[in-house]
Design an enzyme around this catalytic site. Structure first.
Site, short mmCIF file in Angstrom:
data_model
loop_
_atom_site.label_atom_id
_atom_site.label_comp_id
_atom_site.label_asym_id
_atom_site.label_seq_id
_atom_site.Cartn_x
_atom_site.Cartn_y
_atom_site.Cartn_z
N GLY A 77 1.79 3.21 2.25
CA GLY A 77 2.76 3.26 3.34
C GLY A 77 4.07 2.62 2.88
N HIS A 78 3.96 1.42 2.30
CA HIS A 78 5.15 0.74 1.79
C HIS A 78 5.81 1.58 0.69
CE1 HIS A 78 2.69 -3.02 2.96
NE2 HIS A 78 3.70 -2.98 3.80
N HIS A 86 0.85 -1.20 0.00
CA HIS A 86 0.00 0.00 0.00
C HIS A 86 0.88 1.25 0.00
CE1 HIS A 86 1.02 0.22 4.25
NE2 HIS A 86 0.51 -0.98 4.45
N LEU A 139 -2.44 3.55 7.29
CA LEU A 139 -2.55 2.47 6.31
C LEU A 139 -1.89 1.21 6.86
CD1 LEU A 139 -1.76 4.26 2.92
CD2 LEU A 139 -3.97 3.78 3.97
N GLU A 192 7.35 4.27 10.96
CA GLU A 192 7.08 4.65 12.36
C GLU A 192 5.73 4.13 12.83
OE1 GLU A 192 7.56 8.89 12.55
OE2 GLU A 192 9.74 8.73 12.62
N SER A 209 -1.73 -3.32 5.86
CA SER A 209 -2.20 -4.41 5.00
C SER A 209 -3.46 -5.03 5.60
CB SER A 209 -1.13 -5.48 4.87
OG SER A 209 0.09 -4.90 4.53
P1 AMP Z 1 4.45 -4.82 6.87
O1 AMP Z 1 4.30 -5.26 5.45
O2 AMP Z 1 3.16 -4.47 7.53
O3 AMP Z 1 5.32 -5.74 7.68
O4 AMP Z 1 5.24 -3.44 6.80
C1 AMP Z 1 6.47 -3.32 6.15
C2 AMP Z 1 7.07 -1.97 6.48
O5 AMP Z 1 6.17 -0.94 6.07
C3 AMP Z 1 7.31 -1.78 7.97
O6 AMP Z 1 8.53 -1.09 8.17
C4 AMP Z 1 6.12 -0.93 8.39
O7 AMP Z 1 6.38 -0.13 9.53
C5 AMP Z 1 5.94 -0.07 7.15
N1 AMP Z 1 4.57 0.46 7.12
C6 AMP Z 1 3.41 -0.23 7.24
N2 AMP Z 1 2.35 0.61 7.22
C7 AMP Z 1 2.86 1.86 7.09
C8 AMP Z 1 2.28 3.17 7.02
N3 AMP Z 1 0.97 3.35 7.08
N4 AMP Z 1 3.11 4.23 6.89
C9 AMP Z 1 4.45 4.06 6.84
N5 AMP Z 1 5.06 2.85 6.89
C10 AMP Z 1 4.28 1.77 7.02
#
Ligand code: AMP
Length: 281
Positions: free
Chosen positions: A42-43, A40, A190, A155, A192
């Site tokens: 965020g990623h 998304h 945001l 963060e 997943s």
């Molecule tokens: P995940 O796929 O949920 O393990 O997240 C992978 C990376 O994306 C991690 O470093 C999370 O902190 C970062 N991440 C997830 N959601 C967000 C967001 N809304 N804003 C910024 N970074 C995010």
């Protein structure tokens, strides 16, 4: 012309460690964005930052079973590799995508020796037993194979960022770069997991965010912050009919309970339906 452009922005998919090592061998300025997929915005913000600061950007997608303390959560975790790869390719900011299999990461059957310090057994670590041990283990393994100069982390998962930074920067020559939380138009962070929520749940999440902003604002007038937060927690529980793991004000630099708003963030973990959401502000 388009053909040429397409070649220049090709994104290489790496399916095992051999091709990973082979492909990265010649580069010494690699930015790494570890993810569990469900890509998304965020990623993408992490990827953009890596693209700006590093010559090459590698994104990993690996749903790490060892960091799930709940089998149901692991089973329901959103997975859509095809869609993820399409988004990553369209971003034109990714040079490599690493899609390891379980055996690529956990080659030897030795159990992870990672244990958290007692002082780190707070927030999510307290409520998700074994979660961060799993995160630190996989991050150590990925960093060892990829050997990135920089790792970009959000963060939104502040405690994860804090623990990974502390651990990896001590062992490897890598820098963990914090990236701001990206939110939707209603300020919901945001995630997943948001795909598991319907519109009415997302509406509640937006209302909870509004309330948290209010709580944070009011903290500065309170003498006994933890008492104030306990009352607010009860109110949130009753008003929104949610289960809350924690609502705490903690210091940004050491994650100790904070008695002042300065250098502090308000941390929350709560369940909407059965989906566990975390946020900090
Ligand atoms: P995940 O796929 O949920 O393990 O997240 C992978 C990376 O994306 C991690 O470093 C999370 O902190 C970062 N991440 C997830 N959601 C967000 C967001 N809304 N804003 C910024 N970074 C995010």
């Amino acid at each position: 012309m388009f053909y040429l452009l397409n070649i220049l922005i090709q994104m290489k998919i790496l399916l095992n460690n051999t091709s990973l090592i082979e492909s990265l061998r010649q580069f010494n300025d690699v930015g790494f964005v570890p993810t569990m997929g469900g890509i998304h915005k965020g990623h993408l913000s992490l990827i953009n930052k890596s693209n700006k600061l590093c010559k090459k950007t590698i994104v990993s997608i690996f749903v790490n079973p060892k960091q799930f303390n709940n089998k149901k959560d692991l089973k329901s975790y959103p997975r859509n590799i095809k869609k993820d790869l399409k988004i990553l390719k369209q971003s034109k900011k990714v040079d490599f995508v690493y899609l390891p299999k379980f055996k690529d990461i956990y080659k030897n059957k030795k159990k992870s020796k990672i244990t958290l310090l007692k002082k780190d057994n707070i927030l999510c670590a307290k409520f998700r037993k074994g979660h961060f041990e799993g995160v630190l283990d996989v991050m150590q393994k990925l960093t060892k194979i990829i050997n990135p100069q920089k790792i970009f982390m959000g963060e939104k998962d502040f405690q994860q960022l804090y623990l990974v930074k502390k651990k990896l920067e001590r062992i490897y020559k890598t820098k963990v770069i914090p990236c701001k939380t990206i939110r939707d138009s209603n300020n919901v962070a945001l995630s997943s997991r948001n795909i598991l929520l319907d519109k009415s749940n997302l509406f509640i999440a937006a209302k909870i965010y509004e309330k948290l902003v209010c709580i944070k604002k009011n903290i500065k007038n309170k003498k006994n912050i933890s008492r104030f937060l306990n009352l607010q927690k009860k109110e949130l529980k009753n008003n929104f009919k949610i289960k809350i793991d924690y609502l705490e004000l903690r210091n940004l630099n050491n994650l100790k309970i904070s008695t002042t708003k300065k250098n502090s963030r308000l941390f929350i973990a709560y369940y909407l339906k059965n989906v566990r959401l975390i946020d900090n502000l």
